[in-house]
Design an enzyme around this catalytic site. Structure first.
Site, short mmCIF file in Angstrom:
data_model
loop_
_atom_site.label_atom_id
_atom_site.label_comp_id
_atom_site.label_asym_id
_atom_site.label_seq_id
_atom_site.Cartn_x
_atom_site.Cartn_y
_atom_site.Cartn_z
N ASP A 1 0.85 -1.20 0.00
CA ASP A 1 0.00 0.00 0.00
C ASP A 1 0.88 1.24 0.00
O ASP A 1 2.05 1.18 0.37
CB ASP A 1 -0.89 -0.02 1.27
CG ASP A 1 -2.18 0.77 1.12
OD1 ASP A 1 -2.11 1.98 0.89
OD2 ASP A 1 -3.26 0.16 1.23
N ASN B 1 -6.38 -4.95 -5.17
CA ASN B 1 -7.52 -4.32 -4.49
C ASN B 1 -7.37 -2.80 -4.37
O ASN B 1 -8.37 -2.10 -4.17
CB ASN B 1 -7.65 -4.97 -3.10
CG ASN B 1 -8.47 -4.17 -2.15
OD1 ASN B 1 -9.69 -4.19 -2.19
ND2 ASN B 1 -7.80 -3.41 -1.26
N TYR C 1 -14.54 6.37 -12.23
CA TYR C 1 -14.60 5.19 -11.35
C TYR C 1 -15.35 4.05 -12.04
O TYR C 1 -14.88 2.91 -12.09
CB TYR C 1 -15.29 5.57 -10.03
CG TYR C 1 -15.28 4.47 -8.99
CD1 TYR C 1 -14.13 4.19 -8.26
CD2 TYR C 1 -16.41 3.70 -8.74
CE1 TYR C 1 -14.11 3.19 -7.30
CE2 TYR C 1 -16.41 2.70 -7.79
CZ TYR C 1 -15.26 2.45 -7.07
OH TYR C 1 -15.24 1.44 -6.12
N LYS D 1 -13.82 0.45 -13.27
CA LYS D 1 -14.27 -0.83 -12.70
C LYS D 1 -14.85 -1.75 -13.78
O LYS D 1 -14.74 -2.98 -13.68
CB LYS D 1 -15.28 -0.59 -11.57
CG LYS D 1 -14.66 0.11 -10.35
CD LYS D 1 -13.51 -0.70 -9.75
CE LYS D 1 -12.98 -0.11 -8.45
NZ LYS D 1 -11.85 -0.89 -7.89
N ILE E 1 -19.73 -1.31 0.96
CA ILE E 1 -19.10 -1.99 2.11
C ILE E 1 -18.62 -0.92 3.08
O ILE E 1 -18.10 0.12 2.66
CB ILE E 1 -17.88 -2.83 1.61
CG1 ILE E 1 -18.24 -3.72 0.42
CG2 ILE E 1 -17.28 -3.64 2.77
CD1 ILE E 1 -19.27 -4.77 0.66
N THR F 1 -16.28 0.87 4.81
CA THR F 1 -14.83 1.08 4.84
C THR F 1 -14.56 2.59 4.88
O THR F 1 -15.47 3.39 4.66
CB THR F 1 -14.15 0.51 3.57
OG1 THR F 1 -14.53 1.34 2.46
CG2 THR F 1 -14.53 -0.92 3.31
P1 NAI Z 1 -10.02 2.05 1.33
O1 NAI Z 1 -9.83 3.48 0.97
O2 NAI Z 1 -10.22 1.66 2.74
O3 NAI Z 1 -8.80 1.18 0.78
C1 NAI Z 1 -8.13 1.44 -0.40
C2 NAI Z 1 -6.65 1.25 -0.14
O4 NAI Z 1 -5.95 1.46 -1.37
C3 NAI Z 1 -6.10 2.27 0.87
O5 NAI Z 1 -5.36 1.61 1.88
C4 NAI Z 1 -5.22 3.16 0.03
O6 NAI Z 1 -4.10 3.69 0.71
C5 NAI Z 1 -4.79 2.19 -1.07
N1 NAI Z 1 -4.32 2.89 -2.27
C6 NAI Z 1 -4.89 3.95 -2.89
N2 NAI Z 1 -4.13 4.34 -3.94
C7 NAI Z 1 -3.07 3.50 -3.97
C8 NAI Z 1 -1.94 3.39 -4.81
N3 NAI Z 1 -1.73 4.23 -5.84
N4 NAI Z 1 -1.04 2.40 -4.57
C9 NAI Z 1 -1.22 1.56 -3.53
N5 NAI Z 1 -2.26 1.63 -2.69
C10 NAI Z 1 -3.18 2.58 -2.91
O7 NAI Z 1 -11.21 1.56 0.42
P2 NAI Z 1 -11.99 0.19 0.31
O8 NAI Z 1 -13.41 0.53 0.37
O9 NAI Z 1 -11.44 -0.83 1.19
O10 NAI Z 1 -11.68 -0.17 -1.22
C11 NAI Z 1 -10.90 -1.28 -1.63
C12 NAI Z 1 -11.27 -1.63 -3.05
O11 NAI Z 1 -12.63 -2.07 -3.09
C13 NAI Z 1 -11.15 -0.46 -4.03
O12 NAI Z 1 -10.64 -0.93 -5.26
C14 NAI Z 1 -12.61 -0.02 -4.19
O13 NAI Z 1 -12.83 0.61 -5.42
C15 NAI Z 1 -13.32 -1.36 -4.08
N6 NAI Z 1 -14.72 -1.24 -3.73
C16 NAI Z 1 -15.10 -0.70 -2.52
C17 NAI Z 1 -16.44 -0.61 -2.22
C18 NAI Z 1 -16.93 -0.07 -0.93
O14 NAI Z 1 -18.15 0.11 -0.79
N7 NAI Z 1 -16.09 0.20 0.06
C19 NAI Z 1 -17.48 -1.06 -3.17
C20 NAI Z 1 -16.95 -1.62 -4.38
C21 NAI Z 1 -15.62 -1.70 -4.64
#
Ligand code: NAI
Length: 248
Positions: A37, A90, A156, A160, A189, A191
């Site tokens: 990350d 992810n 976005y 996706k 979700i 988060t």
């Molecule tokens: P989050 O913001 O908690 O986690 C995303 C993580 O990705 C963070 O730790 C961030 O530092 C890291 N990140 C961002 N840019 C980065 C980069 N350039 N290089 C390395 N790491 C990077 O968000 P969440 O909700 O856990 O999202 C995780 C995945 O799930 C994402 O791809 C999101 O699009 C997807 N998602 C989330 C949903 C939700 O409702 N939370 C719904 C559908 C998909």
């Protein structure tokens, strides 16, 4: 004895939210986990939680848009744990909420870079390592925004949908060689990404979700573990929607 026991997994975006929960689930199954990350502080906390619970994990600082850093991430997994079996691509960002004609081009570029290019360069490095090591399984994080449109989120939604295209294509290319490639499409979700959303939209989402609540990060982690397990040995090129019935 778990079937993921002794495996090696990388989880990008593993510092918080879905990625952190997924990293913990792989560790619970006995896999050694590379938490990768840009967010160092939370990533080190996630690793500490895994180690405190008796698991094996290491943190790697990586920007998934940088191919050299992504190569180094995979090399760390191979050098530290002897190979690579599983990868969950992810890391993702939502970007700005604006109608299409007002979307700033730099926001488009940033969201596509992290969410789509990040998965692409991740798979390039991971597949090479898995092929050298007898195969493996990849899970790419898409979204229900990879299935249907959402107003004001053009980059976005496009990213996706693109993740599903990358997943299907790589599955055609590498499944016979022993690398299965699937996607997960989470609904909303709980988060840090979603905590930034206003309460009225969250309540609207819950009202439109037949199960009547938001999803838990661990519910996505469970699915990622299953897709990488032997139980899913005939599953590839699939996009698994986990959304409490939202897009049904
Ligand atoms: P989050 O913001 O908690 O986690 C995303 C993580 O990705 C963070 O730790 C961030 O530092 C890291 N990140 C961002 N840019 C980065 C980069 N350039 N290089 C390395 N790491 C990077 O968000 P969440 O909700 O856990 O999202 C995780 C995945 O799930 C994402 O791809 C999101 O699009 C997807 N998602 C989330 C949903 C939700 O409702 N939370 C719904 C559908 C998909």
């Amino acid at each position: 004895m778990s079937e993921l026991q002794d495996g090696v997994a990388i989880v990008t975006g593993g510092s918080t939210g879905i990625g952190a929960a997924t990293a913990k689930r792989f560790a619970d199954e006995g896999a050694s986990v590379v938490v990768a990350d840009v967010n160092v502080e939370d990533g080190e906390d996630t690793v500490a939680e895994i180690v405190d619970a008796g698991g094996e994990a290491t943190f790697v600082e990586v920007d998934v848009t940088d191919p050299a850093e992504v190569e180094a991430m995979v090399e760390t997994a191979v050098d530290t744990y002897g190979g690579l079996d599983f990868a969950v691509n992810n890391a993702g960002i939502e970007g700005e909420n604006e109608p299409t004609s007002d979307q700033p081009l730099d926001n488009w570029e940033q969201v596509i870079d992290v969410n789509l290019k990040g998965v692409f360069v991740g798979m390039q490095a991971e597949i090479d390592a898995m092929l050298e090591d007898g195969g493996g399984a990849i899970v790419n994080m898409s979204s229900i925004a990879g299935q249907v449109g959402f107003p004001n989120l053009t980059p976005y939604v496009a990213s996706k949908h693109g993740v599903i295209g990358l997943t299907k294509t790589a599955s055609l290319e590498y499944s016979e060689a022993g690398v299965r490639v699937n996607a997960i499409c989470p609904g909303v979700i709980e988060t840090p990404m979603v905590e930034a959303t206003d309460q009225a939209s969250i309540e609207q989402t819950i009202a439109a979700t037949p199960i009547g609540r938001l999803g838990e990060p661990s519910e996505i982690g469970d699915a990622a573990v299953w897709l990488c397990s032997e139980e899913a040995s005939f599953v590839t090129g699939e996009s698994l929607v986990i959304d409490g019935g939202y897009v049904s």
